[in-house]
Design an enzyme around this catalytic site. Structure first.
Site, short mmCIF file in Angstrom:
data_model
loop_
_atom_site.label_atom_id
_atom_site.label_comp_id
_atom_site.label_asym_id
_atom_site.label_seq_id
_atom_site.Cartn_x
_atom_site.Cartn_y
_atom_site.Cartn_z
N THR A 44 68.25 15.01 41.83
CA THR A 44 68.86 14.46 40.61
C THR A 44 69.96 15.35 40.05
O THR A 44 70.30 15.25 38.87
CB THR A 44 67.78 14.26 39.53
OG1 THR A 44 67.12 15.53 39.30
CG2 THR A 44 66.74 13.23 39.97
N THR A 99 72.93 14.44 37.04
CA THR A 99 72.56 13.26 36.26
C THR A 99 73.31 13.18 34.93
O THR A 99 73.85 12.13 34.57
CB THR A 99 71.05 13.26 35.99
OG1 THR A 99 70.34 13.38 37.23
CG2 THR A 99 70.62 11.98 35.30
#
Length: 271
Positions: free
Chosen positions: A212, A215
């Site tokens: 991630t 993000t």
């Protein structure tokens, strides 16, 4: 001749390509806008963390900004890594004279926990930068850093938003992705968008994917791109949330640590 909406990112470089300027420009392209950049810092960064960071001089930041804005023009701006008080104040001064929506992502730490904002710059973020924002997009760690408000459950997000709005942005988008299943709705990642009067709770499924990186940069850039295309803030935030959720779901492994979200996840699907 079609000229795409123009979006400017004022942020640092991520040599690994997952966050910062690189993530911003990929997001802007994926969402049908023309991305431009003002580089504020260079980092040596990979999937394992940040190995080094070097600020650019304020005059270099100012020259890049004026070069783009005075000739090409912008329809939205997104700010990211501004690690020193001097850079924060320089960018805030430039933004104050701009007639375009501004998304301020008050970057405090990297995904790996590396500090990207000097403690001495916090007051400048609060008093100079946040008042220029159409939308401020702090995560829960950044909320705590800026306001002292600790968000431990979903109900605390209203108090966090109020504390951020006290610094002057028109809207606050409090990103609740760091809340755990025990803190709120375990089946969804929830963000709160508010201007102090109306509220929009943005929910999306949580994806079991550790990759991630980028993000926050991606969400803020997507929001800026949608504003440049003419969306209102609530519509732009909902579209940005949808885009970043898909990018998280498609995040992939690079190197030996945390890989990036996939900014090109929509490519080829006709959207």
């Amino acid at each position: 001749m079609h000229i795409p909406p123009r979006v400017l990112t004022v942020a640092g470089s991520d040599s690994g390509g997952g966050a910062g300027i690189q993530a911003d420009l990929k997001t802007m392209l994926a969402l049908g806008t023309h991305g431009m950049s003002v580089l504020t810092a260079v980092t040596a960064q990979n999937s394992l963390g940040v190995q080094g960071a070097w600020d650019l001089p304020a005059e270099a930041v100012r020259a890049q900004f004026r070069s783009v804005v005075d000739d090409i023009g912008v329809q939205a701006v997104k700010t990211g890594m501004l690690s020193s008080a001097e850079l924060v104040e320089t960018v805030a001064e430039l933004l104050a004279g701009l007639d375009a929506p501004v998304v301020v992502d008050p970057v405090g730490v990297s995904k790996h926990g590396d500090a990207l904002l000097a403690a001495s710059a916090l007051d400048a973020v609060r008093t100079k930068l946040l008042p220029t924002a159409t939308v401020a997009t702090p995560n829960l760690d950044e909320v705590a850093q800026l306001t002292g408000v600790q968000v431990r459950q979903e109900a605390d997000m209203r108090r966090a938003a109020a504390a951020v709005l006290d610094f002057g942005p028109r809207w606050a988008l409090i990103k609740g992705g760091h809340l755990t299943a025990a803190d709120g709705d375990g089946g969804s990642a929830v963000d709160l968008l508010t201007d102090g009067t109306e509220e929009h709770w943005l929910r999306a499924p949580r994806h079991d994917n550790r990759h991630t990186h980028g993000t926050g940069c991606t969400l803020a850039s997507a929001l800026a791109a949608q504003l440049a295309k003419g969306d209102g803030v609530p519509q732009a935030a909902a579209a940005a949330k949808d885009y970043v959720t898909g990018a998280i779901a498609a995040g992939f492994r690079l190197g030996g640590g945390i890989g990036p979200v996939d900014h090109g996840w929509r490519l080829g699907d006709g959207r």
